[in-house]
Design an enzyme around this catalytic site. Structure first.
Site, short mmCIF file in Angstrom:
data_model
loop_
_atom_site.label_atom_id
_atom_site.label_comp_id
_atom_site.label_asym_id
_atom_site.label_seq_id
_atom_site.Cartn_x
_atom_site.Cartn_y
_atom_site.Cartn_z
N SER A 1 40.20 67.74 73.06
CA SER A 1 41.60 67.47 72.73
C SER A 1 42.45 67.86 73.92
O SER A 1 42.11 68.80 74.65
CB SER A 1 42.00 68.29 71.50
OG SER A 1 43.41 68.30 71.37
N TYR B 1 42.15 76.59 67.64
CA TYR B 1 41.82 75.18 67.92
C TYR B 1 41.81 74.93 69.42
O TYR B 1 40.89 74.31 69.96
CB TYR B 1 42.85 74.29 67.22
CG TYR B 1 42.58 72.81 67.37
CD1 TYR B 1 41.46 72.23 66.77
CD2 TYR B 1 43.44 71.99 68.09
CE1 TYR B 1 41.21 70.87 66.90
CE2 TYR B 1 43.20 70.63 68.22
CZ TYR B 1 42.08 70.07 67.62
OH TYR B 1 41.83 68.73 67.74
N1 LIG Z 1 43.97 63.47 64.79
C1 LIG Z 1 44.36 63.94 65.94
O1 LIG Z 1 45.54 63.94 66.30
C2 LIG Z 1 43.33 64.48 66.93
C3 LIG Z 1 43.71 64.71 68.25
C4 LIG Z 1 42.77 65.20 69.15
C5 LIG Z 1 41.46 65.44 68.73
N2 LIG Z 1 41.13 65.21 67.44
C6 LIG Z 1 39.76 65.51 67.03
O2 LIG Z 1 39.18 64.34 66.47
C7 LIG Z 1 38.22 64.70 65.49
C8 LIG Z 1 38.50 63.96 64.19
O3 LIG Z 1 39.78 64.31 63.75
P1 LIG Z 1 40.56 63.48 62.62
O4 LIG Z 1 41.99 63.61 62.93
O5 LIG Z 1 39.96 62.14 62.45
O6 LIG Z 1 40.31 64.42 61.36
P2 LIG Z 1 39.79 64.12 59.87
O7 LIG Z 1 40.29 62.84 59.34
O8 LIG Z 1 40.08 65.38 59.12
O9 LIG Z 1 38.22 63.98 60.09
C9 LIG Z 1 37.40 65.08 60.33
C10 LIG Z 1 35.98 64.62 60.12
O10 LIG Z 1 35.09 65.72 60.41
C11 LIG Z 1 34.22 65.87 59.31
N3 LIG Z 1 33.84 67.27 59.19
C12 LIG Z 1 34.66 68.35 59.14
N4 LIG Z 1 33.95 69.47 58.98
C13 LIG Z 1 32.63 69.08 58.90
C14 LIG Z 1 31.39 69.76 58.72
N5 LIG Z 1 31.36 71.09 58.59
N6 LIG Z 1 30.26 69.04 58.69
C15 LIG Z 1 30.29 67.70 58.82
N7 LIG Z 1 31.42 66.99 59.00
C16 LIG Z 1 32.56 67.68 59.04
C17 LIG Z 1 35.02 65.40 58.08
O11 LIG Z 1 34.13 64.97 57.08
P3 LIG Z 1 33.82 65.75 55.70
O12 LIG Z 1 35.06 66.48 55.30
O13 LIG Z 1 33.43 64.66 54.78
O14 LIG Z 1 32.69 66.66 56.04
C18 LIG Z 1 35.73 64.20 58.68
O15 LIG Z 1 34.89 63.08 58.66
C19 LIG Z 1 38.29 66.23 65.38
O16 LIG Z 1 37.28 66.80 66.20
C20 LIG Z 1 39.65 66.56 65.94
O17 LIG Z 1 39.72 67.87 66.45
C21 LIG Z 1 42.02 64.73 66.52
#
Ligand SMILES: NC(=O)c1ccc[n+]([C@@H]2O[C@H](COP(=O)([O-])OP(=O)(O)OC[C@H]3O[C@@H](n4cnc5c(N)ncnc54)[C@H](OP(=O)(O)O)[C@@H]3O)[C@@H](O)[C@H]2O)c1
Length: 250
Positions: A137, A150
Site C-alpha cells: 500500500s 497497517y
Molecule cells: N481498499 C483500499 O483502499 C486498499 C488500498 C491499498 C491496499 N489495499 C489492500 O488490498 C487488499 C484488499 O483490500 P480490500 O479493500 O479489497 O478489502 P476487503 O474487501 O475487506 O477484502 C479483504 C479480503 O481479504 C480476505 N481476508 C481477510 N482476512 C483473511 C484471512 N485471515 N484469511 C483469508 N482471507 C482473509 C477477506 O476475505 P474473508 O473475510 O472472506 O476471509 C477479503 O476477501 C488488502 O491487502 C488491503 O490492505 C486496499
C-alpha cells in the site's frame, strides 16, 4: 494452462482481480474465509466460461494454506502464480495502542502472505518458473499517523517482496509488488483523496500481473507524492505529515 491462486478473493480487490484473470482464460483457485462468497464467485466465473475452484481458508493458519494449495492443485493443476491480496487494516491510534490490534493486522497482512509464499515457492523453484504477487500500500511508504499497525505491516510486505525479488533473480520466478492508494471498494462510504474505482484498480493490477512488472503503484499523483515523501529528510517529512494530518482532523 497452469493455475493462479488468489487470496482475498471473496470481496473487494481480490474478487475483481480473480474475476478478470478468469475471464482472460487463467484458471483461478479462489481463497478466503467466507465460503458462500467464494462459491458465488466460482459460479459466476463458470457461467462466463472460465475455470475456478473455491477453497475456504484462513491465511494466518499455515496448515490450512498448505491444504488449500494441495486441494487447489489437485483440481486445477500446478500453481504457476500466487496473488496474495488478503489483508486490510483499521485505525490504531497511539493513545489507544493495543498489541493485540498490531498482532492481528500483522498476522493477516504479513504472516498471511508469508504462509502462502511458503506453500508455493518450493514447487516453483523446482519447476524453475513462477510468479509471486504481493499486496502492499502507499500507506507503507512512510509511517502515517493513526494507522501505525497497517503502515508498518505494509512496509514489511514491501521489504519482504524486494528481498525475494533480489534473491530469486535468475530462478525463473518473478515478484510483483502492488502498492495502491485508496480504492473505492465500498461505494456507500465517503470518498477519499485520489480514490480509484475498484474496476480501474483491478484493471491496473491485472495489467501489471500479466506483464510481470516488478512494481505497480497507483494512482499516479499519490504514488508520486509518496515516492517523494520517502526521499524527504526526516524533519521535513515530519512537519509535512503532521500539518496534513492536523488539516484532515480539522
Ligand atoms: N481498499 C483500499 O483502499 C486498499 C488500498 C491499498 C491496499 N489495499 C489492500 O488490498 C487488499 C484488499 O483490500 P480490500 O479493500 O479489497 O478489502 P476487503 O474487501 O475487506 O477484502 C479483504 C479480503 O481479504 C480476505 N481476508 C481477510 N482476512 C483473511 C484471512 N485471515 N484469511 C483469508 N482471507 C482473509 C477477506 O476475505 P474473508 O473475510 O472472506 O476471509 C477479503 O476477501 C488488502 O491487502 C488491503 O490492505 C486496499
Amino acid at each position: 494452462m497452469q493455475a493462479t491462486l488468489i487470496t482475498g478473493a471473496s470481496s473487494g480487490v481480490g474478487r475483481d482481480v480473480a474475476r478478470r484473470l478468469a475471464r482472460m482464460g487463467h484458471p483461478v483457485i479462489a481463497v478466503a474465509r467466507r465460503r458462500e462468497l467464494l462459491d458465488s464467485l466460482v459460479a459466476e466465473i463458470g457461467d462466463a466460461g472460465g475455470r475456478a475452484h473455491a477453497q475456504a481458508c484462513d491465511v494466518t493458519d499455515p496448515g490450512a494454506v498448505r491444504e488449500a494449495v494441495q486441494k487447489g492443485e489437485a483440481t486445477l493443476g500446478p500453481i504457476q502464480r500466487l496473488v496474495a491480496i488478503a489483508g486490510g487494516g483499521r485505525k490504531t491510534p497511539a493513545r489507544d495502542l493495543r498489541a493485540s490490534d498490531f498482532e492481528s493486522i500483522f498476522r493477516v497482512n504479513v504472516m498471511g502472505t508469508v504462509n502462502c509464499i511458503e506453500a508455493v515457492l518450493p514447487a516453483m523453484l523446482e519447476r524453475r518458473c513462477g510468479h509471486i504477487v504481493t499486496m502492499g500500500s502507499l500507506a507503507g511508504y512512510r509511517g502515517l499517523p493513526a494507522v501505525g499497525a497497517y503502515s508498518a505491516a505494509k512496509a514489511a510486505v514491501h521489504n519482504l517482496s524486494e528481498s525475494l525479488r533480489l534473491e530469486l533473480r535468475g530462478t525463473g520466478i518473478d515478484v510483483t509488488l502492488v502498492t495502491p492508494g485508496f480504492i473505492r471498494t465500498k461505494p456507500h462510504k465517503a470518498r477519499k483523496p485520489f480514490q480509484v474505482e475498484l474496476e480501474r484498480a483491478a484493471e491496473r493490477i491485472c495489467g501489471a500481473i500479466l506483464l510481470r512488472r516488478p512494481y505497480c503503484a497507483f494512482p499516479m499523483p499519490l504514488a508520486f507524492a509518496s515516492g517523494v515523501a520517502r526521499c524527504l529528510p526526516h524533519p521535513v517529512y515530519g512537519w509535512l505529515a503532521r500539518s496534513l494530518w492536523r488539516g484532515r482532523k480539522g
